[in-house]
Design an enzyme around this catalytic site. Structure first.
Site, PDB file in Angstrom:
ATOM      1  N   HIS A 474       0.830  -1.198   0.000  1.00  0.00           N
ATOM      2  CA  HIS A 474       0.000   0.000   0.000  1.00  0.00           C
ATOM      3  C   HIS A 474       0.868   1.253   0.000  1.00  0.00           C
ATOM      4  CE1 HIS A 474      -3.635  -2.116   0.208  1.00  0.00           C
ATOM      5  NE2 HIS A 474      -3.772  -2.263   1.506  1.00  0.00           N
TER       6      HIS A 474
HETATM    7  C1  LIG Z   1       0.182  -7.767  -4.324  1.00  0.00           C
HETATM    8  C2  LIG Z   1      -0.764  -6.654  -3.982  1.00  0.00           C
HETATM    9  C3  LIG Z   1      -1.853  -6.915  -3.164  1.00  0.00           C
HETATM   10  C4  LIG Z   1      -2.751  -5.900  -2.837  1.00  0.00           C
HETATM   11  N1  LIG Z   1      -3.895  -6.217  -2.179  1.00  0.00           N
HETATM   12  C5  LIG Z   1      -4.901  -5.293  -2.149  1.00  0.00           C
HETATM   13  C6  LIG Z   1      -6.204  -5.656  -1.770  1.00  0.00           C
HETATM   14  O1  LIG Z   1      -6.497  -6.833  -1.494  1.00  0.00           O
HETATM   15  N2  LIG Z   1      -7.156  -4.677  -1.719  1.00  0.00           N
HETATM   16  C7  LIG Z   1      -6.872  -3.381  -2.066  1.00  0.00           C
HETATM   17  O2  LIG Z   1      -7.773  -2.528  -2.014  1.00  0.00           O
HETATM   18  N3  LIG Z   1      -5.644  -3.013  -2.446  1.00  0.00           N
HETATM   19  C8  LIG Z   1      -4.672  -3.949  -2.535  1.00  0.00           C
HETATM   20  N4  LIG Z   1      -3.449  -3.581  -3.024  1.00  0.00           N
HETATM   21  C9  LIG Z   1      -3.188  -2.156  -3.297  1.00  0.00           C
HETATM   22  C10 LIG Z   1      -3.878  -1.600  -4.551  1.00  0.00           C
HETATM   23  O3  LIG Z   1      -3.781  -2.518  -5.613  1.00  0.00           O
HETATM   24  C11 LIG Z   1      -3.229  -0.258  -4.875  1.00  0.00           C
HETATM   25  O4  LIG Z   1      -3.498   0.613  -3.807  1.00  0.00           O
HETATM   26  C12 LIG Z   1      -3.740   0.373  -6.164  1.00  0.00           C
HETATM   27  O5  LIG Z   1      -3.540  -0.482  -7.261  1.00  0.00           O
HETATM   28  C13 LIG Z   1      -3.043   1.695  -6.414  1.00  0.00           C
HETATM   29  O6  LIG Z   1      -3.651   2.300  -7.526  1.00  0.00           O
HETATM   30  P1  LIG Z   1      -2.923   3.375  -8.416  1.00  0.00           P
HETATM   31  O7  LIG Z   1      -3.879   3.762  -9.483  1.00  0.00           O
HETATM   32  O8  LIG Z   1      -2.350   4.400  -7.548  1.00  0.00           O
HETATM   33  O9  LIG Z   1      -1.664   2.651  -9.080  1.00  0.00           O
HETATM   34  P2  LIG Z   1      -1.480   1.246  -9.813  1.00  0.00           P
HETATM   35  O10 LIG Z   1      -2.686   0.412  -9.724  1.00  0.00           O
HETATM   36  O11 LIG Z   1      -0.188   0.713  -9.339  1.00  0.00           O
HETATM   37  O12 LIG Z   1      -1.338   1.668 -11.357  1.00  0.00           O
HETATM   38  C14 LIG Z   1      -0.226   2.324 -11.893  1.00  0.00           C
HETATM   39  C15 LIG Z   1      -0.058   1.871 -13.338  1.00  0.00           C
HETATM   40  O13 LIG Z   1       0.861   2.725 -13.999  1.00  0.00           O
HETATM   41  C16 LIG Z   1       1.702   1.947 -14.821  1.00  0.00           C
HETATM   42  N5  LIG Z   1       2.950   2.729 -15.012  1.00  0.00           N
HETATM   43  C17 LIG Z   1       3.860   3.060 -14.069  1.00  0.00           C
HETATM   44  N6  LIG Z   1       4.839   3.801 -14.607  1.00  0.00           N
HETATM   45  C18 LIG Z   1       4.539   3.940 -15.936  1.00  0.00           C
HETATM   46  C19 LIG Z   1       5.185   4.601 -17.020  1.00  0.00           C
HETATM   47  N7  LIG Z   1       6.340   5.267 -16.856  1.00  0.00           N
HETATM   48  N8  LIG Z   1       4.607   4.522 -18.252  1.00  0.00           N
HETATM   49  C20 LIG Z   1       3.430   3.843 -18.433  1.00  0.00           C
HETATM   50  N9  LIG Z   1       2.786   3.206 -17.427  1.00  0.00           N
HETATM   51  C21 LIG Z   1       3.339   3.257 -16.193  1.00  0.00           C
HETATM   52  C22 LIG Z   1       1.885   0.664 -14.057  1.00  0.00           C
HETATM   53  O14 LIG Z   1       2.294  -0.396 -14.885  1.00  0.00           O
HETATM   54  C23 LIG Z   1       0.489   0.454 -13.457  1.00  0.00           C
HETATM   55  O15 LIG Z   1      -0.348  -0.308 -14.294  1.00  0.00           O
HETATM   56  C24 LIG Z   1      -2.516  -4.574  -3.314  1.00  0.00           C
HETATM   57  C25 LIG Z   1      -1.421  -4.307  -4.118  1.00  0.00           C
HETATM   58  C26 LIG Z   1      -0.558  -5.332  -4.482  1.00  0.00           C
HETATM   59  C27 LIG Z   1       0.600  -5.017  -5.382  1.00  0.00           C
END
Ligand SMILES: Cc1cc2nc3c(=O)[nH]c(=O)nc-3n(C[C@H](O)[C@H](O)[C@H](O)COP(=O)(O)OP(=O)(O)OC[C@H]3O[C@@H](n4cnc5c(N)ncnc54)[C@H](O)[C@@H]3O)c2cc1C
Ligand SMILES: *[C@@H]1O[C@H](CO)[C@@H](O)[C@H](O)[C@H]1NC(C)=O
Ligand SMILES: *[C@@H]1O[C@H](CO)[C@@H](O)[C@H](O)[C@H]1NC(C)=O
Ligand SMILES: *[C@@H]1O[C@H](CO)[C@@H](O)[C@H](O)[C@H]1NC(C)=O
Ligand SMILES: *[C@@H]1O[C@H](CO)[C@@H](O)[C@H](O)[C@H]1NC(C)=O
Length: 541
Positions: A474
């Site tokens: 997280h």
């Molecule tokens: C193993 C694991 C288990 C988890 N379990 C839970 C759970 O059970 N419940 C829950 O609510 N949350 C859980 N989480 C946390 C939740 O998934 C995250 O809080 C959430 O995905 C964050 O969202 P975000 O949009 O900030 O970023 P992300 O979902 O991380 O998305 C960012 C995206 O940007 C892309 N990216 C990064 N840099 C670049 C670039 N330079 N160019 C192009 N693309 C790029 C990445 O590939 C990614 O697809 C878990 C996370 C993980 C990894």
């Protein structure tokens, strides 16, 4: 056909019925970056197709031309992602474009960054909940009708009521006996006590990620490129009071560079949704960050912003392995206990996911399960710094787990609650009567953590917390609201650039999928209002 090829196909046909018969959605607007034009123009460019980026781009595509760039591939052709039972295999995939990019934080704790369409929602444990009031206030999500409508948008498309088996059920009573009360039944709401939460795995164990939300996109408005790594945001200062973002550079898998430009209307924007690690990294690579650090990396300064990468935090996780005298059914995070400052979750029968029966100090993972203690917040923070100016190098991140005594005290309180639950009447069937709590703790201390193990027995709960700390993935906080972005998620000090994702959070966990949908609707409505008032001015003059 070679023998090896024949065997591979035979194995695939024999063992992969479920996945090979699934037809991936045919998104006509999704392509490989190698097929992208050298130069293209859009109203909005969204960087990162993750938890927040997809609902955001999907919503904006209703009325505008939107480009969504994702560095990873599609989740639909990967059976480890799609099937709950193969969940753990995701973290054993070491191929160059694997959906989880493994790294170690400077704390020495093994961690993972999503690298796939759907982002974290494609590789996470699928637990789904709405947020608490504090988050909505901190995140400046003032339109509560829109908040609820955004939750509903997500829930209808990709959230399910879990089928709760015997082992998870035992935890309902166990947690309530340990004081995690009341029992609230099945609910998406964030409530104190014990509940059955939502899950993004459906009844057949199939994963639903934010990639599923693309079914609601306007195919004429949206273009998605996969394996498109954004390396830089470009700014101009010519004739401007302050830097204006006008284009991004992205690289495909052949190493070819492409440029996507904003069309140039005053409401056009680039929006970073590259996640908690990706967004602060990309701001720095593009010249927005602490001046001295960017100088050291020989990156041309656009804006001295010392707070980019500061306040990085991650919620510490401590797990306890509980061997069981009777078989345990496989399950991932269904019954959850919430008390102020921490949450308790469970995963039953890891053998189902680890593949082969594994012997663990005389016990098997099949006969038992893990209980997870994860802290909210936390108070301890660290920082993110670039390892190099190469966009493919994951940055250095330090979270300083348990640096602040309040976090350690919360962990001790949480572990004490977990131990009470293990000793409860409701849980007695799943625990060896002749194993003491100390035996159980000592067994857990022997679990591999990748940390230098400080002791072989858990002499104190404080020591136990520190010695067995892991991540619940997280991480958040490198582009905080009120510091790096304003209340509308606009990057302070420049124009036409926002950050909308987990990097803006002051505390975690939080529902970044809802945040993406909310901001998509909010941006669209405020643009409509501003265009209407411009048209009104034209008409009246
Ligand atoms: C193993 C694991 C288990 C988890 N379990 C839970 C759970 O059970 N419940 C829950 O609510 N949350 C859980 N989480 C946390 C939740 O998934 C995250 O809080 C959430 O995905 C964050 O969202 P975000 O949009 O900030 O970023 P992300 O979902 O991380 O998305 C960012 C995206 O940007 C892309 N990216 C990064 N840099 C670049 C670039 N330079 N160019 C192009 N693309 C790029 C990445 O590939 C990614 O697809 C878990 C996370 C993980 C990894
Ligand atoms: C997917 O959609 C595209 C365009 O809408 C079409 O050309 C193509 O044949 C479709 N593919 C499949 C497998 O249905
Ligand atoms: C939003 O939904 C919650 C339940 O999740 C409810 O308590 C609240 O009153 C709703 N708010 C509005 C403005 O409808
Ligand atoms: C506990 O009891 C089980 C049988 O229920 C037995 O196999 C095991 O050896 C016992 N362990 C100890 C430490 O006595
Ligand atoms: C823990 O046990 C291992 C192997 O059993 C041993 O090498 C190590 O020295 C022990 N560590 C401590 C702190 O006792």
């Amino acid at each position: 056909m070679g023998l090896q090829m024949f065997l591979a196909i035979f194995i695939a046909l024999t063992f992969c019925h479920k996945t090979s018969s699934e037809i991936p959605p045919n998104y006509s607007f999704m392509h490989e970056a190698t097929e992208a034009a050298k130069i293209s123009y859009y109203d909005y460019i969204v960087v990162g197709g993750g938890a927040a980026g997809i609902p955001l781009a999907t919503t904006l595509s209703e009325r505008h031309s939107v480009l969504l760039l994702e560095r990873g591939g599609s989740p639909y052709d990967n059976s480890n992602i799609m099937n709950s039972a193969d969940f753990c295999n995701i973290f054993y995939d070491m191929s160059p474009n694997a959906p989880a990019e493994l790294f170690f934080s400077e704390d020495g704790v093994a961690n993972a960054r999503p690298r796939v369409l759907g982002g974290g929602s494609s590789i996470n444990a699928g637990y789904y909940t709405r947020d608490d009031e504090k988050f909505l206030q901190d995140a400046k999500l003032t339109d509560r009708n829109l908040v609820n409508a955004s939750y509903e948008f997500v829930e209808k498309a990709m959230v399910f009521k879990p089928v709760v088996g015997e082992w998870q059920s035992a935890w309902k009573g166990a947690l309530v006996e340990a004081g995690v009360a009341p029992y609230n039944g099945f609910t998406y709401d964030c409530v104190t006590g014990t509940k059955v939460g939502g899950t993004t795995f459906d009844e057949s164990g199939k994963r639903h990620s934010t990639a599923d939300l693309l079914q609601f996109a306007n195919p004429l408005g949206l273009s998605i490129y996969l394996h498109a790594t954004v390396t830089k945001i470009l700014f101009t200062t010519k004739g401007k009071e302050r830097p204006l973002a006008y284009a991004v550079v992205f690289e495909d898998d052949f190493g070819n560079k492409h440029r996507a430009y904003l069309k140039g209307s005053q409401n056009d924007e680039i929006i970073l949704s590259a996640g908690p690690i990706g967004s602060p990294q990309l701001l720095m690579l593009s010249g927005i960050g602490p001046k001295d650090h960017l100088n050291d990396q020989q990156i041309k300064l656009v804006l001295d912003q010392p707070l980019v990468g500061q306040g990085m935090a991650d919620n510490p996780l401590n797990v306890i392995f509980i061997p069981s005298p009777v078989p345990v059914d496989y399950s991932v995070v269904q019954v959850v206990g919430d008390l102020p400052g921490f949450q308790i979750e469970q995963v039953g029968n890891m053998n189902a996911v680890l593949g082969s029966p594994s012997d663990y100090h005389g016990y098997s993972y099949e006969m038992g399960g893990f209980v997870f203690l994860k802290l909210d917040g936390p108070i301890s923070t660290g920082e993110l710094k670039l390892k190099s100016s190469n966009p493919k190098d994951s940055p250095n991140v330090k979270f300083n787990y348990f640096k602040e005594p309040e976090d350690l005290a919360k962990c001790v309180e949480g572990i004490s609650t977990v131990l009470k639950a293990i000793e409860s009447k409701a849980f007695s069937k799943f625990r060896y009567a002749n194993m003491t709590i100390q035996d159980i703790l000592d067994l857990t201390v022997k679990l591999p953590t990748n940390l230098p193990v400080h002791a072989n027995t858990s002499s104190s709960l404080e020591q136990f917390c520190k010695d067995t700390v892991r991540t619940i993935w997280h991480s958040h906080g490198g582009c905080q609201i009120g510091k790096v972005v304003d209340d509308d998620y606009k990057v302070i000090g420049v124009d036409a650039l926002r950050v909308i994702d987990g990097s803006t959070l002051l505390k975690a966990p939080a529902n970044t999928i809802m945040l993406g949908r909310y901001m998509g609707v909010a941006i669209q409505s405020s643009r409509l209002a501003s265009e209407k008032s411009e048209a009104g001015l034209l008409f009246s003059s």
